[in-house]
Design a protein around this motif. Structure first.
Motif, PDB file in Angstrom:
ATOM      1  N   GLU A 188       2.189  -4.810  -4.277  1.00 31.82           N
ATOM      2  CA  GLU A 188       0.914  -4.417  -4.893  1.00 31.82           C
ATOM      3  C   GLU A 188       1.094  -3.855  -6.302  1.00 31.82           C
ATOM      4  OE1 GLU A 188      -1.596  -3.165  -0.888  1.00 31.82           O
ATOM      5  OE2 GLU A 188      -0.831  -1.594  -2.212  1.00 31.82           O
ATOM      6  N   VAL A 189       2.264  -3.269  -6.586  1.00 29.50           N
ATOM      7  CA  VAL A 189       2.516  -2.705  -7.922  1.00 29.50           C
ATOM      8  C   VAL A 189       3.441  -3.605  -8.740  1.00 29.50           C
ATOM      9  CG1 VAL A 189       2.006  -0.325  -7.264  1.00 29.50           C
ATOM     10  CG2 VAL A 189       4.357  -1.186  -7.054  1.00 29.50           C
ATOM     11  N   ARG A 211       1.300   3.457   1.028  1.00 30.70           N
ATOM     12  CA  ARG A 211       0.932   3.609  -0.395  1.00 30.70           C
ATOM     13  C   ARG A 211       1.191   5.018  -0.939  1.00 30.70           C
ATOM     14  NH1 ARG A 211      -4.045   0.330   1.022  1.00 30.70           N
ATOM     15  NH2 ARG A 211      -3.419  -1.794   0.475  1.00 30.70           N
ATOM     16  N   PRO A 212       0.752   6.077  -0.255  1.00 30.92           N
ATOM     17  CA  PRO A 212       1.012   7.414  -0.808  1.00 30.92           C
ATOM     18  C   PRO A 212       2.513   7.736  -0.881  1.00 30.92           C
ATOM     19  CG  PRO A 212      -0.456   7.560   1.108  1.00 30.92           C
ATOM     20  CD  PRO A 212      -0.102   6.131   0.929  1.00 30.92           C
ATOM     21  N   ARG A 229       4.902   5.455  -1.366  1.00 30.28           N
ATOM     22  CA  ARG A 229       5.327   4.661  -2.527  1.00 30.28           C
ATOM     23  C   ARG A 229       5.022   5.406  -3.831  1.00 30.28           C
ATOM     24  NH1 ARG A 229       1.179   0.229  -3.538  1.00 30.28           N
ATOM     25  NH2 ARG A 229       0.103   2.090  -4.285  1.00 30.28           N
ATOM     26  N   ASP A 230       3.817   5.955  -3.935  1.00 35.63           N
ATOM     27  CA  ASP A 230       3.406   6.621  -5.167  1.00 35.63           C
ATOM     28  C   ASP A 230       4.186   7.917  -5.401  1.00 35.63           C
ATOM     29  OD1 ASP A 230       1.651   4.500  -5.402  1.00 35.63           O
ATOM     30  OD2 ASP A 230      -0.111   5.661  -4.790  1.00 35.63           O
ATOM     31  N   VAL A 233       0.347  -0.624   5.645  1.00 37.98           N
ATOM     32  CA  VAL A 233       0.456  -0.498   4.190  1.00 37.98           C
ATOM     33  C   VAL A 233      -0.398   0.653   3.654  1.00 37.98           C
ATOM     34  CG1 VAL A 233      -1.315  -2.193   3.558  1.00 37.98           C
ATOM     35  CG2 VAL A 233       0.651  -1.834   2.047  1.00 37.98           C
ATOM     36  N   GLU A 234      -1.530   0.949   4.314  1.00 37.40           N
ATOM     37  CA  GLU A 234      -2.391   2.049   3.860  1.00 37.40           C
ATOM     38  C   GLU A 234      -1.637   3.380   3.896  1.00 37.40           C
ATOM     39  OE1 GLU A 234      -3.230   0.079   6.594  1.00 37.40           O
ATOM     40  OE2 GLU A 234      -4.381  -1.358   5.416  1.00 37.40           O
ATOM     41  N   GLU A 276       7.585   6.930  -6.663  1.00 37.61           N
ATOM     42  CA  GLU A 276       7.522   6.598  -8.102  1.00 37.61           C
ATOM     43  C   GLU A 276       7.545   7.867  -8.946  1.00 37.61           C
ATOM     44  OE1 GLU A 276       4.757   4.452 -11.514  1.00 37.61           O
ATOM     45  OE2 GLU A 276       3.867   4.890  -9.558  1.00 37.61           O
ATOM     46  N   ALA A 300       3.535  -2.933   0.064  1.00 38.03           N
ATOM     47  CA  ALA A 300       3.086  -1.869  -0.840  1.00 38.03           C
ATOM     48  C   ALA A 300       3.726  -2.001  -2.219  1.00 38.03           C
ATOM     49  CB  ALA A 300       3.407  -0.498  -0.236  1.00 38.03           C
TER      50      ALA A 300
END
Length: 138
Positions: free
Chosen positions: A58-59, A116-117, A119-120, A112-113, A123, A55
């Motif tokens: 991806e960024v 992602r939230p 991870r976000d 990973v799906e 951030e 994840a």
């Protein structure tokens, strides 16, 4: 006039394999050397969660060489801000430190799906922390 000190932040979760690793990676990336960043766990896993690594990749943030680390009293003592990741971890408390608890879903065992939230959200919180520290995100 004294030199400004570099703030230090320690992210803590039990296994130091997901949330705390992603938070440390985000802070390292966004602070661009203006914050000393640590992460640790009370019962570190053998490796960082591969879904968290994927994840973050991806960024554009590479966590592939990171390894879980044991939480030490020295790490807490050396940190200005100690952030636990909502996992009920016990952490030594020292006067003069700021303690925060970020309640976040645990990415352990998730794909990973699902990561992602998380991870976000990490951030978003790291950006807010930088703003509180008076540091512009890179």
């Amino acid at each position: 006039m004294s030199e400004p000190t570099t703030p230090s932040v320690l992210f803590v979760c039990v296994h130091n394999a997901g949330r705390s690793q992603m938070a440390a990676a985000w802070l390292t990336h966004l602070a661009d050397g203006r914050v000393e960043v640590r992460s640790a766990g009370s019962a570190p896993a053998d490796a960082v969660n591969p879904a968290a690594v994927a994840a973050m990749t991806e960024v554009g943030i590479d966590m592939s060489t990171e390894r879980p680390k044991i939480l030490t009293v020295a790490a807490v003592r050396a940190s200005d801000v100690v952030i636990t990741m909502g996992c009920g971890d016990t952490c030594p408390v020292f006067p003069g430190r700021r303690y925060l608890d970020w309640k976040l879903d645990d990415p352990a065992g998730q794909g990973v799906e699902a990561v992602r939230p998380i991870r976000d959200e990490i951030e978003r919180r790291v950006r807010a922390l930088l703003a509180e520290l008076g540091i512009e995100a890179a």
